[in-house]
Design a protein around this motif. Structure first.
Motif, short mmCIF file in Angstrom:
data_model
loop_
_atom_site.label_atom_id
_atom_site.label_comp_id
_atom_site.label_asym_id
_atom_site.label_seq_id
_atom_site.Cartn_x
_atom_site.Cartn_y
_atom_site.Cartn_z
N LYS A 45 0.83 -1.20 0.00
CA LYS A 45 0.00 0.00 0.00
C LYS A 45 0.86 1.25 0.00
O LYS A 45 0.51 2.26 -0.59
CB LYS A 45 -0.92 -0.02 1.22
N GLY A 46 2.02 1.20 0.65
CA GLY A 46 2.93 2.33 0.68
C GLY A 46 3.87 2.33 -0.51
O GLY A 46 3.81 1.45 -1.38
N THR A 47 4.77 3.31 -0.52
CA THR A 47 5.72 3.42 -1.63
C THR A 47 7.15 3.15 -1.21
O THR A 47 8.03 3.10 -2.06
CB THR A 47 5.65 4.83 -2.26
N GLU A 48 7.41 3.00 0.09
CA GLU A 48 8.75 2.65 0.55
C GLU A 48 8.64 1.81 1.81
O GLU A 48 7.65 1.88 2.53
CB GLU A 48 9.59 3.90 0.82
N ILE A 49 9.69 1.04 2.08
CA ILE A 49 9.75 0.19 3.27
C ILE A 49 10.96 0.61 4.08
O ILE A 49 12.08 0.65 3.56
CB ILE A 49 9.84 -1.31 2.90
N ARG A 50 10.73 0.92 5.34
CA ARG A 50 11.81 1.32 6.23
C ARG A 50 12.39 0.08 6.92
O ARG A 50 11.65 -0.75 7.42
CB ARG A 50 11.31 2.30 7.29
N GLY A 51 13.71 -0.03 6.94
CA GLY A 51 14.36 -1.13 7.61
C GLY A 51 14.56 -2.34 6.72
O GLY A 51 14.09 -2.37 5.57
N PRO A 52 15.24 -3.36 7.25
CA PRO A 52 15.53 -4.55 6.44
C PRO A 52 14.29 -5.43 6.25
O PRO A 52 13.35 -5.38 7.03
CB PRO A 52 16.60 -5.27 7.26
N VAL A 53 14.34 -6.23 5.19
CA VAL A 53 13.30 -7.20 4.89
C VAL A 53 13.96 -8.57 4.83
O VAL A 53 15.03 -8.72 4.23
CB VAL A 53 12.60 -6.87 3.54
#
Length: 138
Positions: free
Chosen positions: A111-119
């Motif tokens: 839903k968002g456009t960026e992911i903060r932190g590791p995946v």
């Protein structure tokens, strides 16, 4: 004993990372800050057993803190980090500092456009559209 192994299926040997009513961090910019897991999709357990999810699993979350347009609503989400150490097939043990999810649309896109932190790599392999937004894959 063989019947029990068939019932457990692909979840056999997995470490229960997060379960129902676990507070998780929403690590994308969809507007949510903190959420609570309310169900796990595809979980087949025993009577009175609390459903658990691992990295890469699809869960239903209720957003508790965040912007007013997403608060008090339910969304599908993907678990991308878990505190509980889990073992990879090559023998390494991985754990993160927090439990985190990414809110996704019904078609599997974030839903968002960026992911903060590791995946975690397990989540990135299972959800390629989420992996495309990740800046760091462990």
């Amino acid at each position: 004993m063989p019947e029990k192994m068939q019932v457990l299926g692909s979840r056999k040997g997995l470490t229960p990372g997060v379960q129902n009513y676990t507070k998780v961090v929403v690590s994308d910019n969809s507007g949510g800050k903190e959420a609570v897991i309310i169900s796990v999709f595809g979980y087949r357990g025993a009577l009175r057993r609390v459903p658990f999810a691992n990295v890469g699993d699809l869960v239903m979350v209720s957003v508790r803190k965040g912007s007013p347009d997403v608060r008090k609503q339910k969304f599908k989400a993907v678990v991308i980090r878990q505190k509980m150490p889990f073992r990879r097939p090559d023998g390494t043990w991985i754990s993160f500092d927090d439990n985190a999810v990414v809110i996704v649309n019904p078609d599997g896109t974030a839903k968002g456009t960026e992911i903060r932190g590791p995946v975690a790599r397990e989540a990135a392999e299972r959800w390629p559209k989420v992996a495309s937004l990740a800046t760091f894959i462990v």
